[in-house]
Design a protein around this motif. Sequence first.
Motif, mmCIF file in Angstrom:
data_model
loop_
_atom_site.group_PDB
_atom_site.id
_atom_site.type_symbol
_atom_site.label_atom_id
_atom_site.label_comp_id
_atom_site.label_asym_id
_atom_site.label_seq_id
_atom_site.Cartn_x
_atom_site.Cartn_y
_atom_site.Cartn_z
ATOM 1 N N VAL A 30 41.563 -10.095 52.829
ATOM 2 C CA VAL A 30 42.248 -8.818 53.473
ATOM 3 C C VAL A 30 40.730 -7.961 54.115
ATOM 4 C CG1 VAL A 30 44.339 -8.510 52.430
ATOM 5 C CG2 VAL A 30 42.336 -7.261 51.806
ATOM 6 N N THR A 31 40.880 -7.306 55.030
ATOM 7 C CA THR A 31 40.012 -6.299 55.300
ATOM 8 C C THR A 31 39.872 -5.355 54.438
ATOM 9 O OG1 THR A 31 41.380 -5.059 56.753
ATOM 10 C CG2 THR A 31 40.371 -7.107 57.918
ATOM 11 N N GLU A 32 38.870 -4.277 54.570
ATOM 12 C CA GLU A 32 38.670 -3.273 53.707
ATOM 13 C C GLU A 32 39.748 -2.218 53.994
ATOM 14 O OE1 GLU A 32 35.777 0.548 53.139
ATOM 15 O OE2 GLU A 32 34.994 -1.320 54.060
ATOM 16 N N SER A 33 40.094 -1.938 55.106
ATOM 17 C CA SER A 33 41.324 -1.175 55.394
ATOM 18 C C SER A 33 42.582 -1.462 54.726
ATOM 19 C CB SER A 33 41.411 -0.807 56.869
ATOM 20 O OG SER A 33 41.612 -1.950 57.549
ATOM 21 N N GLU A 34 42.816 -2.856 54.811
ATOM 22 C CA GLU A 34 43.997 -3.295 54.388
ATOM 23 C C GLU A 34 43.942 -3.313 52.700
ATOM 24 O OE1 GLU A 34 45.102 -6.871 57.739
ATOM 25 O OE2 GLU A 34 43.875 -7.283 56.149
ATOM 26 N N ARG A 36 42.608 -1.148 50.999
ATOM 27 C CA ARG A 36 42.944 0.444 50.623
ATOM 28 C C ARG A 36 43.895 0.811 50.662
ATOM 29 N NH1 ARG A 36 38.405 3.419 49.695
ATOM 30 N NH2 ARG A 36 36.238 2.714 50.465
ATOM 31 N N ALA A 37 44.590 0.461 51.774
ATOM 32 C CA ALA A 37 46.119 0.453 52.175
ATOM 33 C C ALA A 37 47.067 -0.034 51.126
ATOM 34 C CB ALA A 37 46.780 0.114 53.373
ATOM 35 N N GLN A 38 46.696 -1.208 50.600
ATOM 36 C CA GLN A 38 47.494 -1.784 49.405
ATOM 37 C C GLN A 38 47.267 -1.195 48.267
ATOM 38 O OE1 GLN A 38 46.287 -5.942 49.279
ATOM 39 N NE2 GLN A 38 47.050 -6.443 51.068
ATOM 40 N N GLU A 43 48.938 3.030 44.116
ATOM 41 C CA GLU A 43 49.016 4.577 43.601
ATOM 42 C C GLU A 43 50.059 5.416 43.737
ATOM 43 O OE1 GLU A 43 45.524 6.606 45.499
ATOM 44 O OE2 GLU A 43 44.134 4.828 45.017
ATOM 45 N N LEU A 44 50.698 5.155 44.785
ATOM 46 C CA LEU A 44 52.009 6.005 45.128
ATOM 47 C C LEU A 44 52.976 5.367 44.207
ATOM 48 C CD1 LEU A 44 53.867 7.947 46.801
ATOM 49 C CD2 LEU A 44 54.370 6.321 48.255
ATOM 50 N N SER A 45 53.094 4.217 43.941
ATOM 51 C CA SER A 45 54.144 3.743 42.879
ATOM 52 C C SER A 45 54.146 4.128 41.513
ATOM 53 C CB SER A 45 53.966 2.083 42.896
ATOM 54 O OG SER A 45 55.004 1.567 42.127
ATOM 55 N N LEU A 46 52.574 4.167 41.189
ATOM 56 C CA LEU A 46 52.320 4.560 39.770
ATOM 57 C C LEU A 46 52.535 6.227 39.607
ATOM 58 C CD1 LEU A 46 48.819 2.831 39.390
ATOM 59 C CD2 LEU A 46 51.016 2.409 38.152
#
Length: 259
Positions: A30-34, A36-38, A43-46
């Motif tokens: 994946v790209t860096e932005s992808e 980070r998005a993952q 983080e949101l799930s945690l």
Amino acid sequence: LTLAVQARDAYDLSGKPHIGSSQRFLLDIVTESELRAQLEKRELSLRQRFESIYEKMTGIQDLLTRIQVQPLTPIDTPSRQITGSETADHEMADEDTMGQSELERIQERDRLRIRGALQNVTQIAYETLGVSEGFEDIVEELINNRVDTEELKRRLVGGIAEPLRNIGDKMLPALEARIQLLEVAYRNQQSVEESQLRTVAEGEVVLEAMKQVLDRMLELESYNEIVELLRGIVKDHEKLKELTKKERRQKLRSLLDDN
């Protein structure tokens, strides 16, 4: 990308050497932005998991505050004006039975509250450590992929992962031990009020620590949103820069063609 590891021994007496293979690992490119998005989704799930843990801790605190702390005695009921000694004895016995039954009901209710609080504290201690490990895994992925920053590591490790580990490893076990003492005090009906006050105070400390971590998680979410906004601005700037270069080249070609 699929990755597997093979190892071969030095067996050379007969036949071929023995070869062992690991399981296959599937790696996403994946790209860096992808990436980070993952990670931000994780983080949101945690955070949502920890919000659930915080709600459970609030429920535990509610159970602890509702425990009967005054010495329990059979409930007295007002006697009525009756005639006949046999009838009077019978009704007084019924009243004593009702009082004793109510006492036993209250005791059983509070024993269940204490036991439930104890079980829930043990459970959320493991769950809290699981959330801490989740944030530690995110930091490791950031470092391994070389997209980490000191500010982000400080927020994730110092602000979230380490405090969560302290809550799960130390604070919740301390509360668990305090609830066990309350259980003994209630069973013996000795110093129940004092034990309950100390237990509730210990629970308030845990709740406050959890609230601080939860606030930092919300701050991190806002921080990520700002960073994402800046990424978008930089990306738009790069696009505009490329378009400007392209337009200049086209104008230059037009001038050369005219000449």
